[in-house]
Design a protein around this motif. Sequence first.
Motif, mmCIF file in Angstrom:
data_model
loop_
_atom_site.group_PDB
_atom_site.id
_atom_site.type_symbol
_atom_site.label_atom_id
_atom_site.label_comp_id
_atom_site.label_asym_id
_atom_site.label_seq_id
_atom_site.Cartn_x
_atom_site.Cartn_y
_atom_site.Cartn_z
ATOM 1 N N PHE A 25 0.837 -1.205 0.000
ATOM 2 C CA PHE A 25 0.000 0.000 0.000
ATOM 3 C C PHE A 25 0.870 1.253 0.000
ATOM 4 C CE2 PHE A 25 -2.180 3.400 2.294
ATOM 5 C CZ PHE A 25 -3.314 3.543 1.507
ATOM 6 N N LEU A 26 1.866 1.259 0.876
ATOM 7 C CA LEU A 26 2.728 2.434 0.999
ATOM 8 C C LEU A 26 3.586 2.651 -0.243
ATOM 9 C CD1 LEU A 26 3.779 2.104 4.747
ATOM 10 C CD2 LEU A 26 2.113 3.695 3.753
ATOM 11 N N SER A 27 3.926 1.564 -0.941
ATOM 12 C CA SER A 27 4.739 1.697 -2.154
ATOM 13 C C SER A 27 3.894 2.031 -3.375
ATOM 14 C CB SER A 27 5.520 0.408 -2.408
ATOM 15 O OG SER A 27 4.664 -0.612 -2.892
ATOM 16 N N GLY A 28 2.574 1.935 -3.226
ATOM 17 C CA GLY A 28 1.683 2.248 -4.339
ATOM 18 C C GLY A 28 1.470 1.106 -5.304
ATOM 19 N N SER A 29 1.896 -0.097 -4.929
ATOM 20 C CA SER A 29 1.736 -1.254 -5.802
ATOM 21 C C SER A 29 0.352 -1.869 -5.610
ATOM 22 C CB SER A 29 2.819 -2.302 -5.518
ATOM 23 O OG SER A 29 2.577 -3.460 -6.291
ATOM 24 N N LYS A 30 -0.553 -1.520 -6.498
ATOM 25 C CA LYS A 30 -1.925 -2.006 -6.392
ATOM 26 C C LYS A 30 -1.976 -3.531 -6.521
ATOM 27 C CE LYS A 30 -6.510 -1.581 -8.349
ATOM 28 N NZ LYS A 30 -7.359 -1.031 -9.388
ATOM 29 N N ASP A 32 0.395 -5.822 -5.850
ATOM 30 C CA ASP A 32 0.913 -6.471 -4.641
ATOM 31 C C ASP A 32 -0.047 -6.287 -3.473
ATOM 32 O OD1 ASP A 32 3.160 -7.428 -5.921
ATOM 33 O OD2 ASP A 32 4.501 -5.879 -5.134
ATOM 34 N N PHE A 33 -0.631 -5.091 -3.372
ATOM 35 C CA PHE A 33 -1.591 -4.857 -2.295
ATOM 36 C C PHE A 33 -2.763 -5.815 -2.404
ATOM 37 C CE2 PHE A 33 -5.539 -3.035 -0.718
ATOM 38 C CZ PHE A 33 -5.213 -2.845 0.611
ATOM 39 N N GLU A 34 -3.320 -5.951 -3.589
ATOM 40 C CA GLU A 34 -4.462 -6.851 -3.784
ATOM 41 C C GLU A 34 -4.091 -8.289 -3.465
ATOM 42 O OE1 GLU A 34 -5.804 -5.982 -7.747
ATOM 43 O OE2 GLU A 34 -6.881 -4.180 -7.091
ATOM 44 N N HIS A 35 -2.880 -8.700 -3.862
ATOM 45 C CA HIS A 35 -2.423 -10.057 -3.560
ATOM 46 C C HIS A 35 -2.340 -10.281 -2.049
ATOM 47 C CE1 HIS A 35 -0.072 -13.734 -3.509
ATOM 48 N NE2 HIS A 35 0.751 -13.127 -2.676
ATOM 49 N N TRP A 36 -1.661 -9.377 -1.352
ATOM 50 C CA TRP A 36 -1.460 -9.578 0.085
ATOM 51 C C TRP A 36 -2.735 -9.349 0.884
ATOM 52 C CZ3 TRP A 36 1.895 -12.702 1.625
ATOM 53 C CH2 TRP A 36 3.052 -12.895 0.883
ATOM 54 N N HIS A 37 -3.621 -8.503 0.397
ATOM 55 C CA HIS A 37 -4.915 -8.341 1.056
ATOM 56 C C HIS A 37 -5.707 -9.638 0.954
ATOM 57 C CE1 HIS A 37 -9.175 -7.098 1.373
ATOM 58 N NE2 HIS A 37 -8.695 -6.429 2.396
ATOM 59 N N ALA A 38 -5.674 -10.265 -0.220
ATOM 60 C CA ALA A 38 -6.365 -11.546 -0.403
ATOM 61 C C ALA A 38 -5.763 -12.620 0.510
ATOM 62 C CB ALA A 38 -6.294 -11.983 -1.859
ATOM 63 N N GLU A 39 -4.435 -12.637 0.625
ATOM 64 C CA GLU A 39 -3.779 -13.613 1.506
ATOM 65 C C GLU A 39 -4.153 -13.362 2.967
ATOM 66 O OE1 GLU A 39 -1.457 -16.415 0.709
ATOM 67 O OE2 GLU A 39 -2.902 -16.013 -0.880
ATOM 68 N N TYR A 40 -4.125 -12.098 3.374
ATOM 69 C CA TYR A 40 -4.495 -11.724 4.739
ATOM 70 C C TYR A 40 -5.912 -12.204 5.054
ATOM 71 C CZ TYR A 40 -5.820 -8.538 8.568
ATOM 72 O OH TYR A 40 -6.289 -8.008 9.746
ATOM 73 N N CYS A 41 -6.837 -11.941 4.154
ATOM 74 C CA CYS A 41 -8.232 -12.363 4.356
ATOM 75 C C CYS A 41 -8.352 -13.878 4.375
ATOM 76 C CB CYS A 41 -9.126 -11.768 3.275
ATOM 77 S SG CYS A 41 -9.308 -9.980 3.400
#
Length: 74
Positions: A25-30, A32-41
């Motif tokens: 999120f902080l790096s602006g990588s949409k 990567d963010f979507e990938h890790w958000h899906a993993e977190y969930c």
Amino acid sequence: MEWKEAFDAAVGKTVGAYEKMEEAFLSGSKEDFEHWHAEYCRYIDVFTEATGIPESQFIEIVDDAVLKKKEQNK
């Protein structure tokens, strides 16, 4: 592995996904963010199902672990 060790590992795995999600999120990588958000969930779903702990309580435990880790890294 005892239950406490397994639970701590589950929390640690979820904390790791949270940290990677935050970094993306902080790096602006949409992507990567979507990938890790899906993993977190996914981790939350899997571990709450496995432990029987309510989702809101598990998220609170993970949030506390994230804050504790950030304080230790200061």
